[in-house]
Design a protein around this motif. Structure first.
Motif, PDB file in Angstrom:
ATOM      1  N   LYS A  66      -2.846   4.652  -1.281  1.00 47.83           N
ATOM      2  CA  LYS A  66      -3.697   5.223  -0.231  1.00 47.83           C
ATOM      3  C   LYS A  66      -3.823   6.699  -0.542  1.00 47.83           C
ATOM      4  O   LYS A  66      -2.811   7.418  -0.635  1.00 47.83           O
ATOM      5  CB  LYS A  66      -3.052   5.006   1.136  1.00 47.83           C
ATOM      6  CG  LYS A  66      -3.795   5.632   2.328  1.00 47.83           C
ATOM      7  CD  LYS A  66      -4.940   4.773   2.754  1.00 47.83           C
ATOM      8  CE  LYS A  66      -5.609   5.266   4.051  1.00 47.83           C
ATOM      9  NZ  LYS A  66      -4.895   4.871   5.280  1.00 47.83           N
ATOM     10  N   ASN A 115       1.472   4.863   0.294  1.00 48.38           N
ATOM     11  CA  ASN A 115       0.745   5.943   0.945  1.00 48.38           C
ATOM     12  C   ASN A 115       1.100   7.273   0.305  1.00 48.38           C
ATOM     13  O   ASN A 115       2.209   7.767   0.470  1.00 48.38           O
ATOM     14  CB  ASN A 115       1.093   5.943   2.445  1.00 48.38           C
ATOM     15  CG  ASN A 115       0.276   6.950   3.220  1.00 48.38           C
ATOM     16  OD1 ASN A 115      -0.357   7.826   2.627  1.00 48.38           O
ATOM     17  ND2 ASN A 115       0.293   6.829   4.535  1.00 48.38           N
ATOM     18  N   GLU A 147       0.869  -1.174   0.000  1.00 46.84           N
ATOM     19  CA  GLU A 147       0.000   0.000   0.000  1.00 46.84           C
ATOM     20  C   GLU A 147       0.909   1.228   0.000  1.00 46.84           C
ATOM     21  O   GLU A 147       1.590   1.522   0.980  1.00 46.84           O
ATOM     22  CB  GLU A 147      -0.909   0.006   1.236  1.00 46.84           C
ATOM     23  CG  GLU A 147      -1.908   1.163   1.276  1.00 46.84           C
ATOM     24  CD  GLU A 147      -2.915   1.021   2.407  1.00 46.84           C
ATOM     25  OE1 GLU A 147      -2.706   1.637   3.479  1.00 46.84           O
ATOM     26  OE2 GLU A 147      -3.908   0.275   2.233  1.00 46.84           O
ATOM     27  N   ASN A 205      -7.046   2.686  -1.973  1.00 45.54           N
ATOM     28  CA  ASN A 205      -7.586   2.791  -0.621  1.00 45.54           C
ATOM     29  C   ASN A 205      -7.969   4.254  -0.362  1.00 45.54           C
ATOM     30  O   ASN A 205      -7.134   5.148  -0.448  1.00 45.54           O
ATOM     31  CB  ASN A 205      -6.527   2.334   0.404  1.00 45.54           C
ATOM     32  CG  ASN A 205      -7.063   2.379   1.825  1.00 45.54           C
ATOM     33  OD1 ASN A 205      -8.141   2.929   2.077  1.00 45.54           O
ATOM     34  ND2 ASN A 205      -6.307   1.813   2.754  1.00 45.54           N
TER      35      ASN A 205
END
Ligand SMILES: C=Cc1c(C(=O)O)[nH]c(=O)[nH]c1=O
Length: 312
Positions: free
Chosen positions: A164, A127, A125, A190
């Motif tokens: 994200k 970010n 993920e 996300n």
């Protein structure tokens, strides 16, 4: 009734997990998540070296909200990469998430090269939305930078990866970010990270409640659900179907999970409430969501995922 979900060809037996940053910084936290009913875990966003983060008090919780300016405290990528590799050796059938949040393009690329060259086979993920590193903007709000990061990443990175994102507040921004994301083989997106740079004041002491940045920090908790649902829905209506959506923001009860999935989420993450309640949260949410689905005659989340109705 099953709460299972599939992302990137991997099936999770429960569509609920923690949000990066909450009770996931150390081995003890991560082991507790492994032992819990969560369908997966995500590690605290990593930087190449360990970081102390911002000075305390740097997190404050209210009844319906949390504000934080942690400043990316973490044990460094090696710590988390070591943890997830050991975990995948112990539990080869489980898939989990390794979060990275470099404070520069170079740091992000260096970390992703290290992960690409490692034996890690799980999800990453990336970010793009940390609002609390003083002097650093949220990459997610600079569309050219998002494009540049993804261009460089997908020049070499071949393992499953998602991003994200921060919350957007303009439908044109949904159009613009989706147009960029749809150009890449992303496994998931996300949405949302905390609502950045909010301010909580204590009227009694006439003072802000956190030390960093004069009290400015990211907001989470029940209060952000309408924004989170809008971002999940806005992206679900625009992203190509192979990019799955992880819905994060404002989840307290099973009904909030239901709403995120109805808006298009394939997985949900819980931050603030997980911080309050700990791993038992996942048992309560699973029970509540199962009851709601049984009441409505749904046997799997695919029966209602993304099927939010409008008036026309
Ligand atoms: C990775 C840093 C983040 C932080 C932080 O470490 O301050 N807080 C958030 O609410 N979201 C983040 O993405």
């Amino acid at each position: 009734t099953t709460l299972a979900t599939t992302i990137g060809g991997k099936t999770f037996d429960n569509c609920m997990m923690n949000a990066a940053g909450v009770r996931c910084q150390n081995k003890k936290d991560l082991d507790a998540l492994v032992q819990s009913n969560a369908g997966a875990y995500v590690t605290k966003s990593a930087t190449p070296q360990e970081r102390a983060g911002n000075p305390s008090p740097r997190m404050h919780t209210l009844l319906k909200a949390s504000i934080n300016s942690m400043g990316l405290p973490n044990n460094g990528l090696d710590y988390y990469l070591d943890y997830v590799i050991r975990d995948q050796q112990k539990r080869p059938d489980s898939t989990n998430f390794l979060s990275v949040a470099g404070t520069s393009l170079e740091d992000n690329l260096a970390m992703l090269h290290q992960i690409q060259d490692s034996e890690y086979t799980g999800f990453v993920e990336l970010n793009l939305s940390c609002p609390n590193v003083p002097g650093k903007p949220q990459v997610g709000y600079d569309f050219d930078r998002v494009h540049a990061v993804l261009e460089h990443v997908f020049d070499f990175y071949t393992k499953p990866l998602g991003v994200k994102l921060p919350p957007y507040f303009d439908l044109v921004h949904f159009d613009q970010i989706a147009a960029i994301l749809n150009q890449y083989p992303l496994t998931f997106v996300n949405s949302i990270n905390s609502i950045g740079n909010a301010l909580v004041v204590d009227p009694r002491s006439e003072q802000v409640v956190i030390r960093p940045k004069g009290g400015f920090g990211g907001i989470g908790g029940a209060i952000v659900k309408p924004t989170a649902l809008a971002n999940v829905r806005g992206l679900a209506l625009r992203l190509k179907p192979e990019i799955k959506i992880i819905g994060t923001g404002g989840i307290i009860n099973g009904v909030d999970v239901f709403e995120h999935i109805l808006c298009g989420a394939s997985m949900v993450q819980i931050g603030t409430q997980f911080g309050y309640e700990g791993p038992a949260l996942f048992d309560r949410l699973a029970k509540e969501l199962t009851e709601i689905m049984a009441e409505k005659g749904y046997s799997s989340i695919e029966d209602f995922r993304g099927k939010l109705k409008t008036f026309d």
